[in-house]
Design a protein around this motif. Sequence first.
Motif, PDB file in Angstrom:
ATOM      1  N   GLY A 216       0.803  -1.220   0.000  1.00  0.00           N
ATOM      2  CA  GLY A 216       0.000   0.000   0.000  1.00  0.00           C
ATOM      3  C   GLY A 216       0.835   1.270   0.000  1.00  0.00           C
ATOM      4  N   SER A 217       0.181   2.367   0.385  1.00  0.00           N
ATOM      5  CA  SER A 217       0.831   3.687   0.364  1.00  0.00           C
ATOM      6  C   SER A 217       0.675   4.374   1.716  1.00  0.00           C
ATOM      7  N   GLY A 218       1.513   5.343   1.966  1.00  0.00           N
ATOM      8  CA  GLY A 218       1.404   6.149   3.183  1.00  0.00           C
ATOM      9  C   GLY A 218       2.612   5.964   4.085  1.00  0.00           C
ATOM     10  N   SER A 219       2.487   6.422   5.325  1.00  0.00           N
ATOM     11  CA  SER A 219       3.635   6.443   6.244  1.00  0.00           C
ATOM     12  C   SER A 219       3.689   5.236   7.173  1.00  0.00           C
ATOM     13  N   THR A 220       2.680   4.374   7.132  1.00  0.00           N
ATOM     14  CA  THR A 220       2.711   3.155   7.963  1.00  0.00           C
ATOM     15  C   THR A 220       3.295   1.988   7.177  1.00  0.00           C
ATOM     16  N   VAL A 221       3.041   1.988   5.886  1.00  0.00           N
ATOM     17  CA  VAL A 221       3.451   0.880   5.020  1.00  0.00           C
ATOM     18  C   VAL A 221       4.970   0.661   4.953  1.00  0.00           C
TER      19      VAL A 221
ATOM     20  N   ILE B  79      -1.372  -5.417   1.969  1.00  0.00           N
ATOM     21  CA  ILE B  79      -1.445  -4.707   3.254  1.00  0.00           C
ATOM     22  C   ILE B  79      -1.323  -3.209   2.969  1.00  0.00           C
ATOM     23  N   ASP B  80      -2.240  -2.410   3.532  1.00  0.00           N
ATOM     24  CA  ASP B  80      -2.298  -0.986   3.222  1.00  0.00           C
ATOM     25  C   ASP B  80      -2.672  -0.193   4.469  1.00  0.00           C
ATOM     26  N   GLY B  81      -2.419   1.091   4.408  1.00  0.00           N
ATOM     27  CA  GLY B  81      -2.753   1.964   5.540  1.00  0.00           C
ATOM     28  C   GLY B  81      -4.203   2.417   5.457  1.00  0.00           C
ATOM     29  N   ALA B  82      -4.584   3.271   6.378  1.00  0.00           N
ATOM     30  CA  ALA B  82      -5.946   3.827   6.372  1.00  0.00           C
ATOM     31  C   ALA B  82      -5.936   5.163   7.090  1.00  0.00           C
ATOM     32  N   ASP B  83      -6.860   6.023   6.681  1.00  0.00           N
ATOM     33  CA  ASP B  83      -6.981   7.317   7.363  1.00  0.00           C
ATOM     34  C   ASP B  83      -7.903   7.206   8.565  1.00  0.00           C
TER      35      ASP B  83
ATOM     36  N   ILE C 258     -11.879   5.128   5.535  1.00  0.00           N
ATOM     37  CA  ILE C 258     -11.577   6.273   4.681  1.00  0.00           C
ATOM     38  C   ILE C 258     -10.116   6.130   4.286  1.00  0.00           C
ATOM     39  N   LYS C 259      -9.847   6.198   2.980  1.00  0.00           N
ATOM     40  CA  LYS C 259      -8.469   6.160   2.485  1.00  0.00           C
ATOM     41  C   LYS C 259      -8.297   7.229   1.427  1.00  0.00           C
ATOM     42  N   GLY C 260      -7.033   7.609   1.160  1.00  0.00           N
ATOM     43  CA  GLY C 260      -6.795   8.628   0.152  1.00  0.00           C
ATOM     44  C   GLY C 260      -6.118   9.862   0.703  1.00  0.00           C
ATOM     45  N   GLY C 261      -5.735   9.786   1.978  1.00  0.00           N
ATOM     46  CA  GLY C 261      -5.001  10.920   2.565  1.00  0.00           C
ATOM     47  C   GLY C 261      -3.735  11.203   1.763  1.00  0.00           C
ATOM     48  N   GLY C 262      -3.201  10.094   1.175  1.00  0.00           N
ATOM     49  CA  GLY C 262      -1.999  10.242   0.347  1.00  0.00           C
ATOM     50  C   GLY C 262      -2.308  10.306  -1.133  1.00  0.00           C
ATOM     51  N   ALA C 263      -3.582  10.434  -1.472  1.00  0.00           N
ATOM     52  CA  ALA C 263      -4.023  10.601  -2.873  1.00  0.00           C
ATOM     53  C   ALA C 263      -3.712   9.382  -3.736  1.00  0.00           C
ATOM     54  N   CYS C 264      -3.700   8.189  -3.093  1.00  0.00           N
ATOM     55  CA  CYS C 264      -3.360   6.965  -3.842  1.00  0.00           C
ATOM     56  C   CYS C 264      -4.524   5.992  -3.948  1.00  0.00           C
ATOM     57  N   GLN C 265      -5.733   6.455  -3.648  1.00  0.00           N
ATOM     58  CA  GLN C 265      -6.825   5.492  -3.414  1.00  0.00           C
ATOM     59  C   GLN C 265      -7.268   4.728  -4.658  1.00  0.00           C
TER      60      GLN C 265
ATOM     61  N   ARG D 225      -5.359   3.262  -7.196  1.00  0.00           N
ATOM     62  CA  ARG D 225      -4.572   2.032  -7.346  1.00  0.00           C
ATOM     63  C   ARG D 225      -4.680   1.160  -6.082  1.00  0.00           C
ATOM     64  N   GLU D 226      -4.834   1.825  -4.915  1.00  0.00           N
ATOM     65  CA  GLU D 226      -5.016   1.058  -3.677  1.00  0.00           C
ATOM     66  C   GLU D 226      -6.283   0.220  -3.753  1.00  0.00           C
ATOM     67  N   LYS D 227      -7.359   0.789  -4.285  1.00  0.00           N
ATOM     68  CA  LYS D 227      -8.630   0.057  -4.347  1.00  0.00           C
ATOM     69  C   LYS D 227      -8.564  -1.046  -5.403  1.00  0.00           C
TER      70      LYS D 227
ATOM     71  N   ARG E 257      -4.827   6.429  16.281  1.00  0.00           N
ATOM     72  CA  ARG E 257      -5.655   7.600  15.948  1.00  0.00           C
ATOM     73  C   ARG E 257      -6.719   7.275  14.906  1.00  0.00           C
ATOM     74  N   LYS E 258      -6.484   6.138  14.185  1.00  0.00           N
ATOM     75  CA  LYS E 258      -7.389   5.792  13.069  1.00  0.00           C
ATOM     76  C   LYS E 258      -8.525   4.881  13.509  1.00  0.00           C
ATOM     77  N   ASN E 259      -8.498   4.419  14.773  1.00  0.00           N
ATOM     78  CA  ASN E 259      -9.448   3.401  15.250  1.00  0.00           C
ATOM     79  C   ASN E 259     -10.720   4.082  15.755  1.00  0.00           C
TER      80      ASN E 259
HETATM   81  O1  DER Z   1      -3.757   7.404   1.204  1.00  0.00           O
HETATM   82  C1  DER Z   1      -3.946   6.363   1.845  1.00  0.00           C
HETATM   83  O2  DER Z   1      -5.018   5.736   1.881  1.00  0.00           O
HETATM   84  C2  DER Z   1      -2.790   5.871   2.647  1.00  0.00           C
HETATM   85  O3  DER Z   1      -2.955   4.520   2.926  1.00  0.00           O
HETATM   86  C3  DER Z   1      -2.639   6.736   3.881  1.00  0.00           C
HETATM   87  O4  DER Z   1      -3.683   7.652   4.021  1.00  0.00           O
HETATM   88  C4  DER Z   1      -2.545   5.955   5.169  1.00  0.00           C
HETATM   89  O5  DER Z   1      -2.165   6.869   6.160  1.00  0.00           O
HETATM   90  P1  DER Z   1      -0.806   6.740   6.970  1.00  0.00           P
HETATM   91  O6  DER Z   1       0.193   7.626   6.295  1.00  0.00           O
HETATM   92  O7  DER Z   1      -1.188   7.208   8.350  1.00  0.00           O
HETATM   93  O8  DER Z   1      -0.357   5.290   6.946  1.00  0.00           O
END
Ligand code: DER
Length: 234
Positions: free
Chosen positions: A29-34, A85-89, A98-105, A107-109, A125-127
Amino acid sequence: PPVEAAKRLSAYAAVDRHIALEHKLIGIGSGSTVPYVVDRIVQQGAAANAGRTFLPTGFQSKQLIIDAGLNLGDVDQYTRLDVCIDGADEVDSDLNAIKGGGACQLREKVLADMADTWVMVADYRKNSTVLGTNWKQGIPIEVAPFAYAQVLATLVKMGGTPTLRMGKAKAGPVVSDNGMFIIDATFPEAQMKAPAKLNTEIKLITGVVEVGLFCGMAKAAYFGNEDASVTCRA
Ligand code: DER
């Protein structure tokens, strides 16, 4: 810092539980947790990873795979994945996200759809129970630049409060890996309590490419907590 430790805990728990030797086709996936997910996969060793192919969910994800020395695959060659495995907002009590905080939703979907097992990793914080409770930035919606004004107007008619996502280190709107704009739209709680319905309604707006609501897609979600425990919801 506690948030980074929580991200790492969730990522390690998810990899340890869901990425076994027999899993050869893996989505990243994308983001800062992956990045912690990739770290844990690398820790499984070169022998385990030699026979695996990794598919990215965007430019950042592709760079993670390349920089980790893992085998990068071409999505065009596959129609399914073992695990992604991917992150989540934000995640609600029914594992809708909700996903797309990183504008990758987009290809993620696509990869979430392809995966036999799709799992989310996030810090505490996401729970949430209801989407929109903690994530206040709105639902990320990827739209064709040609249509953004029409989509903004339609989202308002639907009860939303939409804003075009503007670049911080770039003049003008954020442009996704697919050359699209992102509109972030908040909605009243009543609508956020029925995310699958809202996802369908937004997806049907002409000019919308993909919606950052992932409903009924996840097998499990892992949340790292401040007390160094991990909550797994499945
Ligand atoms: O854009 C997304 O959906 C990413 O997965 C991202 O928003 C997840 O957030 P994170 O940077 O807190 O892992």
